[in-house]
Write an enzyme that holds these catalytic residues in place. Structure first.
Site, PDB file in Angstrom:
ATOM      1  N   GLY A  85       0.781  -1.232   0.000  1.00 20.63           N
ATOM      2  CA  GLY A  85       0.000   0.000   0.000  1.00 20.63           C
ATOM      3  C   GLY A  85       0.808   1.275   0.000  1.00 20.63           C
ATOM      4  O   GLY A  85       0.352   2.318   0.488  1.00 20.63           O
ATOM      5  N   GLU A  86       2.021   1.245  -0.575  1.00 22.23           N
ATOM      6  CA  GLU A  86       2.868   2.443  -0.533  1.00 22.23           C
ATOM      7  C   GLU A  86       2.272   3.605  -1.319  1.00 22.23           C
ATOM      8  O   GLU A  86       2.446   4.762  -0.953  1.00 22.23           O
ATOM      9  CB  GLU A  86       4.278   2.130  -1.040  1.00 22.23           C
TER      10      GLU A  86
END
Length: 292
Positions: A85-86
């Site tokens: 989920g960067e």
């Protein structure tokens, strides 16, 4: 995270990795608001560049409606590290958010590397060089073979080998590939140049003149022919369709040029090109030859 269509054929897949931990620690599934300044990116993230326009669009959406899908993190000595989920994390910072919804999982380094690679492969937005570096990282950090990477990720061994060969290109050419100026097919063709000093000039010529793969291959064939030492005149043995098909299949198998030389009596030899000692080791690994 990607849809089910992209998950098909990617080995265990992210869901399978996550499920191992869900079975062991279901209490860790709660969503928690974590301060953004306590979170660090995944140290094994294979993507080096993020599309700024796409991030800005996501940031606008987050500003209006928030983050719908929590990111996944693990606890570290100094806060948390992102497992997946960067993009949401970066976009939330752009949107001026102080916190982000997250699920805390207990992942070891090996699983973090696998998830980082799988998540990005499922999105299919890695550059060929980033993808090659991701495979190389798995091999070196986890001390595993190309065959094991192939099995884990659901990719064929020639597929992995062809990407890893890109890492032997000069840095200037790798940059052209990363920027999308050169395709992977063009980059692979450049590796067949016998004089390696010609790779960068030929790459620049390809970009500036907009050469197709076929045009580039023709130029490379001419360059290789001009650089050869004239051989003694011999009677040419015409290769059968079977032999040519075998050369093509072996070339795809080993990710390099393969030549099958025949004599009139039916005897012959198989020649497998390699670019360096590391490339030789790659070919030997595909042949399951262990010299240790």
């Amino acid at each position: 995270m990607a849809n089910n269509k992209n998950k098909k054929g990617l080995g265990r897949g992210i869901d399978a990795i996550f499920s191992n931990f869900e079975d062991q620690e279901p209490q860790m599934d709660a969503v928690t608001e974590i301060k953004l300044d306590e979170i660090r990116p995944n140290p094994y993230q294979p993507r080096r560049t993020f599309d700024e326009d796409a991030l800005n669009d996501l940031a606008k959406s987050i500003k209006e409606t928030g983050v719908f899908q929590p990111i996944i993190v693990r606890e570290s000595v100094n806060g948390y590290e992102i497992i997946a989920g960067e993009r949401r994390y970066r976009a939330s910072k752009l949107a001026g958010k102080d916190t982000i919804p997250a699920i805390i999982r207990s992942f070891d380094d090996e699983s973090m590397m696998e998830v980082a690679v799988l998540e990005n492969l499922q999105r299919e937005d890695l550059s060929p060089i980033e993808e090659a570096q991701a495979y190389d990282t798995l091999i070196k950090k986890l001390n595993i073979t190309q065959a094991e990477v192939s099995k884990r990720l659901g990719k064929s061994r020639p597929y992995i080998a062809n990407y890893l060969r890109l890492l032997s290109l000069p840095e200037a050419v790798k940059k052209l590939v990363s920027n999308g100026d050169l395709s992977m097919a063009q980059a692979r063709s450049l590796l067949s140049l016998k004089r390696k000093s010609q790779i960068v000039p030929m790459a620049k010529k390809t970009v500036s003149e907009g050469l197709t793969v076929r045009q580039l291959e023709k130029l490379i064939a001419q360059a290789n022919a001009n650089g050869r030492t004239p051989a003694k005149t011999t009677r040419k043995v015409v290769k059968s369709p079977y032999v040519r098909a075998s050369e093509n299949q072996l070339g795809d198998r080993f990710g390099t040029k393969v030549n099958i030389a025949q004599t009139k009596k039916g005897k012959g030899k198989i020649e497998i090109d390699f670019e360096s000692e590391a490339d030789l080791n790659r070919v030997l690994a595909l042949l399951d030859v262990n010299l240790d």
